[in-house]
Design a protein around this motif. Structure first.
Motif, PDB file in Angstrom:
ATOM      1  N   ALA A 175       0.824  -1.206   0.000  1.00  0.00           N
ATOM      2  CA  ALA A 175       0.000   0.000   0.000  1.00  0.00           C
ATOM      3  C   ALA A 175       0.862   1.263   0.000  1.00  0.00           C
ATOM      4  O   ALA A 175       0.591   2.222  -0.739  1.00  0.00           O
ATOM      5  CB  ALA A 175      -0.933  -0.007   1.208  1.00  0.00           C
ATOM      6  N   ASP A 176       1.906   1.266   0.815  1.00  0.00           N
ATOM      7  CA  ASP A 176       2.794   2.432   0.883  1.00  0.00           C
ATOM      8  C   ASP A 176       3.466   2.693  -0.458  1.00  0.00           C
ATOM      9  O   ASP A 176       3.694   3.846  -0.849  1.00  0.00           O
ATOM     10  CB  ASP A 176       3.864   2.220   1.958  1.00  0.00           C
ATOM     11  N   GLN A 177       3.776   1.628  -1.182  1.00  0.00           N
ATOM     12  CA  GLN A 177       4.464   1.771  -2.469  1.00  0.00           C
ATOM     13  C   GLN A 177       3.603   2.512  -3.491  1.00  0.00           C
ATOM     14  O   GLN A 177       4.124   3.254  -4.338  1.00  0.00           O
ATOM     15  CB  GLN A 177       4.820   0.377  -2.998  1.00  0.00           C
ATOM     16  N   PHE A 178       2.281   2.349  -3.390  1.00  0.00           N
ATOM     17  CA  PHE A 178       1.405   2.921  -4.407  1.00  0.00           C
ATOM     18  C   PHE A 178       0.394   3.927  -3.864  1.00  0.00           C
ATOM     19  O   PHE A 178      -0.532   4.327  -4.579  1.00  0.00           O
ATOM     20  CB  PHE A 178       0.665   1.796  -5.135  1.00  0.00           C
ATOM     21  N   GLY A 179       0.561   4.348  -2.631  1.00  0.00           N
ATOM     22  CA  GLY A 179      -0.344   5.355  -2.080  1.00  0.00           C
ATOM     23  C   GLY A 179      -1.728   4.834  -1.759  1.00  0.00           C
ATOM     24  O   GLY A 179      -2.706   5.590  -1.767  1.00  0.00           O
ATOM     25  N   ALA A 180      -1.843   3.544  -1.467  1.00  0.00           N
ATOM     26  CA  ALA A 180      -3.116   2.962  -1.054  1.00  0.00           C
ATOM     27  C   ALA A 180      -3.266   3.098   0.462  1.00  0.00           C
ATOM     28  O   ALA A 180      -2.311   3.436   1.169  1.00  0.00           O
ATOM     29  CB  ALA A 180      -3.185   1.492  -1.469  1.00  0.00           C
ATOM     30  N   LEU A 211      -8.686  -8.946   9.743  1.00  0.00           N
ATOM     31  CA  LEU A 211      -9.153  -8.689   8.384  1.00  0.00           C
ATOM     32  C   LEU A 211      -8.417  -7.468   7.864  1.00  0.00           C
ATOM     33  O   LEU A 211      -8.477  -6.385   8.467  1.00  0.00           O
ATOM     34  CB  LEU A 211     -10.657  -8.431   8.357  1.00  0.00           C
ATOM     35  N   LEU A 212      -7.699  -7.639   6.751  1.00  0.00           N
ATOM     36  CA  LEU A 212      -6.963  -6.557   6.112  1.00  0.00           C
ATOM     37  C   LEU A 212      -7.828  -5.987   4.997  1.00  0.00           C
ATOM     38  O   LEU A 212      -8.390  -6.736   4.193  1.00  0.00           O
ATOM     39  CB  LEU A 212      -5.638  -7.074   5.548  1.00  0.00           C
ATOM     40  N   ASP A 213      -7.910  -4.669   4.946  1.00  0.00           N
ATOM     41  CA  ASP A 213      -8.789  -3.994   3.985  1.00  0.00           C
ATOM     42  C   ASP A 213      -7.997  -2.874   3.308  1.00  0.00           C
ATOM     43  O   ASP A 213      -7.746  -1.831   3.903  1.00  0.00           O
ATOM     44  CB  ASP A 213     -10.004  -3.434   4.718  1.00  0.00           C
ATOM     45  N   MET A 214      -7.552  -3.114   2.074  1.00  0.00           N
ATOM     46  CA  MET A 214      -6.751  -2.140   1.336  1.00  0.00           C
ATOM     47  C   MET A 214      -7.586  -1.512   0.229  1.00  0.00           C
ATOM     48  O   MET A 214      -8.310  -2.212  -0.484  1.00  0.00           O
ATOM     49  CB  MET A 214      -5.515  -2.818   0.721  1.00  0.00           C
ATOM     50  N   ARG A 215      -7.441  -0.195   0.061  1.00  0.00           N
ATOM     51  CA  ARG A 215      -8.170   0.535  -0.977  1.00  0.00           C
ATOM     52  C   ARG A 215      -7.201   1.403  -1.777  1.00  0.00           C
ATOM     53  O   ARG A 215      -6.278   2.003  -1.219  1.00  0.00           O
ATOM     54  CB  ARG A 215      -9.260   1.421  -0.373  1.00  0.00           C
ATOM     55  N   TRP A 216      -7.501   1.498  -3.084  1.00  0.00           N
ATOM     56  CA  TRP A 216      -6.673   2.306  -3.982  1.00  0.00           C
ATOM     57  C   TRP A 216      -7.532   2.795  -5.136  1.00  0.00           C
ATOM     58  O   TRP A 216      -8.413   2.079  -5.613  1.00  0.00           O
ATOM     59  CB  TRP A 216      -5.517   1.470  -4.514  1.00  0.00           C
ATOM     60  N   GLY A 217      -7.263   4.008  -5.589  1.00  0.00           N
ATOM     61  CA  GLY A 217      -7.954   4.563  -6.747  1.00  0.00           C
ATOM     62  C   GLY A 217      -9.185   5.347  -6.357  1.00  0.00           C
ATOM     63  O   GLY A 217      -9.924   4.966  -5.449  1.00  0.00           O
ATOM     64  N   GLY A 218      -9.417   6.442  -7.098  1.00  0.00           N
ATOM     65  CA  GLY A 218     -10.536   7.309  -6.748  1.00  0.00           C
ATOM     66  C   GLY A 218     -11.644   7.371  -7.772  1.00  0.00           C
ATOM     67  O   GLY A 218     -12.738   7.856  -7.469  1.00  0.00           O
ATOM     68  N   THR A 219     -11.401   6.881  -8.982  1.00  0.00           N
ATOM     69  CA  THR A 219     -12.419   6.958 -10.030  1.00  0.00           C
ATOM     70  C   THR A 219     -12.452   5.651 -10.820  1.00  0.00           C
ATOM     71  O   THR A 219     -11.507   4.872 -10.793  1.00  0.00           O
ATOM     72  CB  THR A 219     -12.124   8.110 -11.014  1.00  0.00           C
ATOM     73  N   GLY A 220     -13.554   5.465 -11.536  1.00  0.00           N
ATOM     74  CA  GLY A 220     -13.678   4.295 -12.392  1.00  0.00           C
ATOM     75  C   GLY A 220     -14.536   3.215 -11.774  1.00  0.00           C
ATOM     76  O   GLY A 220     -15.043   3.352 -10.650  1.00  0.00           O
ATOM     77  N   PRO A 221     -14.713   2.111 -12.491  1.00  0.00           N
ATOM     78  CA  PRO A 221     -15.496   0.985 -11.968  1.00  0.00           C
ATOM     79  C   PRO A 221     -14.814   0.378 -10.748  1.00  0.00           C
ATOM     80  O   PRO A 221     -13.617   0.554 -10.520  1.00  0.00           O
ATOM     81  CB  PRO A 221     -15.534   0.002 -13.143  1.00  0.00           C
ATOM     82  N   MET A 264       0.130  -5.418  -9.814  1.00  0.00           N
ATOM     83  CA  MET A 264       0.064  -5.194 -11.253  1.00  0.00           C
ATOM     84  C   MET A 264      -0.915  -4.066 -11.586  1.00  0.00           C
ATOM     85  O   MET A 264      -0.610  -3.168 -12.386  1.00  0.00           O
ATOM     86  CB  MET A 264      -0.379  -6.480 -11.956  1.00  0.00           C
ATOM     87  N   ILE A 265      -2.093  -4.104 -10.995  1.00  0.00           N
ATOM     88  CA  ILE A 265      -3.131  -3.103 -11.273  1.00  0.00           C
ATOM     89  C   ILE A 265      -2.652  -1.706 -10.902  1.00  0.00           C
ATOM     90  O   ILE A 265      -2.815  -0.748 -11.676  1.00  0.00           O
ATOM     91  CB  ILE A 265      -4.416  -3.463 -10.508  1.00  0.00           C
ATOM     92  N   MET A 266      -2.054  -1.586  -9.721  1.00  0.00           N
ATOM     93  CA  MET A 266      -1.633  -0.263  -9.261  1.00  0.00           C
ATOM     94  C   MET A 266      -0.418   0.231 -10.025  1.00  0.00           C
ATOM     95  O   MET A 266      -0.328   1.407 -10.382  1.00  0.00           O
ATOM     96  CB  MET A 266      -1.371  -0.303  -7.752  1.00  0.00           C
ATOM     97  N   ALA A 267       0.534  -0.651 -10.304  1.00  0.00           N
ATOM     98  CA  ALA A 267       1.725  -0.251 -11.054  1.00  0.00           C
ATOM     99  C   ALA A 267       1.363   0.198 -12.462  1.00  0.00           C
ATOM    100  O   ALA A 267       1.994   1.116 -13.011  1.00  0.00           O
ATOM    101  CB  ALA A 267       2.729  -1.406 -11.108  1.00  0.00           C
ATOM    102  N   PRO A 271      -7.497   2.474 -14.592  1.00  0.00           N
ATOM    103  CA  PRO A 271      -8.501   3.461 -14.154  1.00  0.00           C
ATOM    104  C   PRO A 271      -9.689   2.787 -13.464  1.00  0.00           C
ATOM    105  O   PRO A 271     -10.785   2.679 -14.017  1.00  0.00           O
ATOM    106  CB  PRO A 271      -8.910   4.126 -15.465  1.00  0.00           C
ATOM    107  N   LEU A 272      -9.458   2.330 -12.251  1.00  0.00           N
ATOM    108  CA  LEU A 272     -10.522   1.678 -11.493  1.00  0.00           C
ATOM    109  C   LEU A 272     -10.323   1.926 -10.005  1.00  0.00           C
ATOM    110  O   LEU A 272      -9.268   2.403  -9.573  1.00  0.00           O
ATOM    111  CB  LEU A 272     -10.558   0.173 -11.798  1.00  0.00           C
ATOM    112  N   LYS A 273     -11.354   1.606  -9.239  1.00  0.00           N
ATOM    113  CA  LYS A 273     -11.267   1.674  -7.782  1.00  0.00           C
ATOM    114  C   LYS A 273     -11.109   0.248  -7.261  1.00  0.00           C
ATOM    115  O   LYS A 273     -11.972  -0.603  -7.467  1.00  0.00           O
ATOM    116  CB  LYS A 273     -12.525   2.332  -7.207  1.00  0.00           C
ATOM    117  N   LEU A 274      -9.996   0.012  -6.599  1.00  0.00           N
ATOM    118  CA  LEU A 274      -9.614  -1.319  -6.155  1.00  0.00           C
ATOM    119  C   LEU A 274      -9.771  -1.455  -4.647  1.00  0.00           C
ATOM    120  O   LEU A 274      -9.379  -0.576  -3.883  1.00  0.00           O
ATOM    121  CB  LEU A 274      -8.154  -1.606  -6.535  1.00  0.00           C
TER     122      LEU A 274
END
Length: 460
Positions: A175-180, A211-221, A264-267, A271-274
């Motif tokens: 998460a730290d690597q990609f700003g999640a 339970l680990l809950d990671m989120r990334w991305g602000g727009t998209g499906p 892979m998705i974050m790197a 354009p999605l919310k993960l």
């Protein structure tokens, strides 16, 4: 060590990749000295065969590698990588077209041939580096390779160094690597926050369940990935025999695979919310271990009779899936090393998956073939629903009889993802025999197929 392409250089050794069918035509373009050299070496372009071509000063002017016959290629994944470990250390540049082969897949295979798990003992992969073939995007292929390396490293690490604490740390690091962002619900808070089955399965271990809950991305499906994070599985009070327990460090292979896919998705900045959900537990034996005959109430309110404490993965996934479904994501995908029945059905190479979405299935099947990450669709077979209904509770975690074990487990999980565009992968997460670009040990399964299918299934 990161698996990356060599920078373009005029000093790169030319690499000719030849099929047996194309050998004669290639030789016809070469001087008599090369024809004689190839002939004296007995080179037939079999898979992985290597011949170094000499220059006039005793050095190497080029190399020729075999891609194998059409039959051999059909039975292999990464045929170019078959020669990588046999080449001397150095930089190589592909000097001819790879007819009928996907160049991106072959380039990825070359990178993955460099993988070795060396945390505890010296080990090395192929040292021959490849210049990224013209027309490809090296950063994309390197990002996919890095995600696969993350998955392999997590699975290969034994449970004494990869318990719930360390799996949480790995998730934070990613998460730290990609700003999640990551939130964690742990220990007794699982009860307060209504994740009773995650707590029940993991409460007997020395490291608290979470339970680990990671989120990334602000727009998209929206895409939610749920990965089984059972860091070690003794079987609980239904204790596994020693032979069955030996590989249980890999029982967090679903979590490792979704984290690799998330990388892979974050790197690639898709354009999605993960969202990534990982129930991280150990299934251990202690005075407060959950028991056969217990009836647990899940987050969704469905009651579950425990007929085998070794069928614990579906319990922790159920609570995580129920949480995921509350947000109604556009696609919900779970990945788990869930059943031995899946291995009996399709072996260790194929990734069996379940979905009611025919468009999703079509996209996955097409993508899997394109990127050499094979999958196989299995049925949510409705008549078997009664097998998971014990009468004393809403659901049975381990139906008696032994029939259709992977299907009944998938049907169980679907009850908690009801109403969603849901796909479940019952993966193995382990390569029992070394193969080109696929060392023996932990391995990602299905992640690259999902990645390749995302543009179609999410319209991005």
């Amino acid at each position: 060590m990161p698996l990356t392409f060599a920078p373009p250089t005029s000093d790169a050794t030319p690499l000719y990749a030849i099929t047996p069918e194309g050998l004669e035509d290639w030789l016809a373009t070469q001087p008599d000295s090369i024809k004689a050299w190839i002939g004296s070496a007995g080179f037939k372009a079999s898979l992985g065969a290597v011949v170094l071509l000499p220059d006039t000063e005793g050095g190497v002017s080029g190399t020729v590698v075999g891609l194998g016959s059409a039959k051999t290629r059909a039975r292999s994944r990464f045929v170019l990588a078959a020669s990588a470990k046999s080449l001397p250390e150095g930089t190589y540049a592909l000097a001819n077209d790879l007819a009928d082969l996907d160049l991106e897949t072959e380039a990825l295979g070359w990178l993955l041939a460099g993988y070795a798990f060396d945390r505890y003992a010296k080990a090395s992969g192929a040292s021959a580096r490849l210049v990224c073939p013209e027309g490809l995007k090296p950063a994309r292929i390197e990002a996919i390779a890095a995600g696969e390396v993350l998955t392999r490293d997590l699975i290969n690490t034994p449970a004494n160094d990869m318990g719930p604490d360390q799996l949480e740390a790995a998730t934070h690091s990613l998460a730290d690597q990609f700003g999640a962002t990551v939130s964690v619900t742990k220990g007794a808070d699982l009860i307060e926050q209504n994740f009773p089955m995650i707590h029940a399965v993991g409460r007997a271990a020395s490291q608290a369940p979470r339970l680990l809950d990671m989120r990334w991305g602000g727009t998209g499906p929206t895409l939610t990935l749920v990965g089984k994070g059972v860091c070690f599985d003794t079987g609980g009070l239904n204790l596994k025999p020693g032979a069955s327990m030996g590989l249980m460090k890999k029982d967090m292979g679903g979590a490792a695979t979704v984290l690799g896919l998330a990388h892979m998705i974050m790197a690639l900045k898709l354009p999605l919310k993960l969202r990534v959900l990982i129930p991280a537990v150990e299934n251990s034996v202690s005075a407060d271990a959950f028991r056969p005959g217990d009836i647990l109430t899940s987050r969704k309110g469905l009651t579950v009779e425990i007929n085998n404490t070794d069928a614990e993965g579906r319990l922790v996934l159920a609570d995580a899936l129920a949480l995921a479904a509350e947000e109604n994501p556009d696609q919900l995908i779970s990945m788990a090393t869930l059943t031995g029945a899946a291995r009996v059905a399709v072996g260790p190479d194929l990734s069996p998956y379940y979905t009611d979405d025919t468009a999703m299935a079509a996209a996955l099947n097409e993508a899997a073939q394109a990127v050499a990450d094979p999958v196989w669709r299995m049925p949510f077979w409705e008549p078997y629903e009664k097998m998971i209904e014990p009468g004393i509770a809403d659901l049975d975690n381990a139906p008696k009889g032994g029939f259709a074990g992977s299907i009944t487990a998938a049907l169980f999980l679907r009850r908690f993802a009801e109403g969603q565009n849901y796909t479940h992968f019952d993966i193995y997460g382990w390569n029992p025999t070394a193969a080109p670009a696929r060392s023996k040990g932990g391995v990602g399964m299905g992640a690259r197929a999902i990645l390749a299918a995302l543009p179609k299934i999410l319209d991005i």
